[in-house]
Enzyme design. Sequence first.
Site, PDB file in Angstrom:
ATOM      1  CD  GLU A 198     -10.469   3.905  -0.486  1.00 54.42           C
ATOM      2  OE1 GLU A 198     -10.950   4.823   0.259  1.00 54.42           O
ATOM      3  OE2 GLU A 198      -9.297   3.356  -0.032  1.00 54.42           O
TER       4      GLU A 198
ATOM      5  CG  ASP B  77      -2.185   0.651   0.826  1.00 53.71           C
ATOM      6  OD1 ASP B  77      -2.284   1.838   0.523  1.00 53.71           O
ATOM      7  OD2 ASP B  77      -3.496  -0.012   1.206  1.00 53.71           O
TER       8      ASP B  77
ATOM      9  CG  HIS C  61      -5.022   2.109  -1.781  1.00 56.97           C
ATOM     10  ND1 HIS C  61      -4.589   2.802  -0.608  1.00 56.97           N
ATOM     11  CD2 HIS C  61      -6.174   2.095  -2.061  1.00 56.97           C
ATOM     12  CE1 HIS C  61      -5.840   3.123   0.113  1.00 56.97           C
ATOM     13  NE2 HIS C  61      -6.966   2.678  -1.112  1.00 56.97           N
TER      14      HIS C  61
HETATM   15  C1  ACM Z   1     -10.924  -0.288   2.058  1.00 51.43           C
HETATM   16  O1  ACM Z   1     -10.888  -0.013   2.947  1.00 51.43           O
HETATM   17  N1  ACM Z   1     -10.158   0.617   1.043  1.00 51.43           N
HETATM   18  C2  ACM Z   1     -10.975  -1.632   1.418  1.00 51.43           C
END
Ligand code: ACM
Length: 507
Positions: A308, A175, A252
């Site tokens: 996201e 991440d 991410h």
């Molecule tokens: C998440 O909480 N962005 C999967």
Amino acid sequence: MAVLLLTACESPKELGVVPYPQYAQTTSKTVELPSTVTFSTNLAKSDMNDLLAYLPDFAIPMKLVNKNPFVTIEITDATDNPIAAEGYNLTVSKQGVNIQASSAAGAFYGLQTLAQLARNGKELPVTTIKDEPRFPYRGLHLDVSRHFFNTDYVKKQIDLVATYKINRLHWHLTDGAGWRLEIPGYPRLTEFAAWRKAANLQDWGKYDHRFCEKNEEGAYGGYYTEADVREVLEYARLRHVTVIPEIEMPGHSGEVLAAYPQLSCTGKPYTSGEVCIGNEETFKFFEDVLDEVIRLFPSRYIHIGGDEASRRHWKTCPKCQKRMKEEGLKDESELQSYMIARIEKYLNDKGREIIGWDEILDGGLAPNATVMSWRGTEGGIAAARMGHYAIMTPTAPLYLDYYQSRDTQNEPLAIGGYNPVDMVYNFNPIPESLTEEQAKFILGTQANIWTEYITTPEHLEYMILPRLAALSEVQWDQVENKSYDRFLDNIGHILAIYDVMGLNYAK
Ligand code: ACM
Ligand code: ZN
């Protein structure tokens, strides 16, 4: 790390087993544990070796014998009264303990129940139990990007989940706050993108969220070597826990772009968290990473993230726009789906399957993908209606980094939210809006813990305990066999086990 037996003596009228068995008949009669607990078993040779390798860490010291065992562990394929794959039957009588199962996993769960029954370390209630799980997928997620947790600690988590018959650890390895898996040929991921000069993410802001070299003074972070991963996986295997690795894409991924800026739309580091989907090198990178993941991890499932991702840079990137034109993609959501479907095919061709966060639905779902529903349960419902498997992990109530008390002043700083233990307990992963046929696509459920604000094992334990115990009954027990009152009656026992195991927990 042995799970020690309780020394506190309690009345055996409450069974004290979490998750509560599907069927249990208990009495006030007890049977003494012999000073040496002997056992025999007809487990197949390799399963027997696995059990012998695990037993030194088991709560009850046990010794294998040929004759007159106190505990009999019997694998049976009895067709008249079949035992489910992870199920077991357990009886405690004057003659001793009999555990029957149809698999090594079931036998292991019988032993976990036995350990919880032996509450004072000296005696067992005379009991008959028949047990099997409601869901095949029973998970806990752990984010090691925002804060790195070493292998010893990951193993401690595996011990804990195994106690609750949880069988999946979703390991969030990559991440924007740090890459945690050593990858041959990509040294900058772990010499650079795994390190920063602040433990705390707020303090990292002072460094503009830039990474630093591993050997710089004050470098904070870490990563797992191949040997580390193999050690964790073997530890998990002996406890019937499958570790599902997650490699995040296309969002991410700021840490990847810090290390290899040519994979971003701008060609520069720290300009976005999203990789460039128009660049073939991006695919080469993830395929190389996934080759290593496949080499190390036996899990059929590989989690590819998908959550996201901003579409901002893709909109203005000539390479991304060219890709969209060539592939006939009408918007940037379809561009993301193009990438996920292509990665899925790569993994399917190697015998693996993908799980993705529910955003993978947005631009069209990859043909064989399993959806992890986190923005509520809607994504899971949509997937199930399309005949895709789904795992329910909605933020409310299954994000364990959320507050568990309204008294936030007296709680450690958390990301927000309010998921108290009773809300976790009362969650039903199968929404009423699904038909019985559709409901079969809900594989199970999982709690997620993100570590933006969690820097220490003690804090992590505080956030997951005792909510993890509540989760285990959501995962294991049929709805009609759940009882929050029973859970509360038993809470003293649950917490006492944490005291003995040296685990921190919320009071
Ligand atoms: C998440 O909480 N962005 C999967
Ligand atoms: Zn691009």
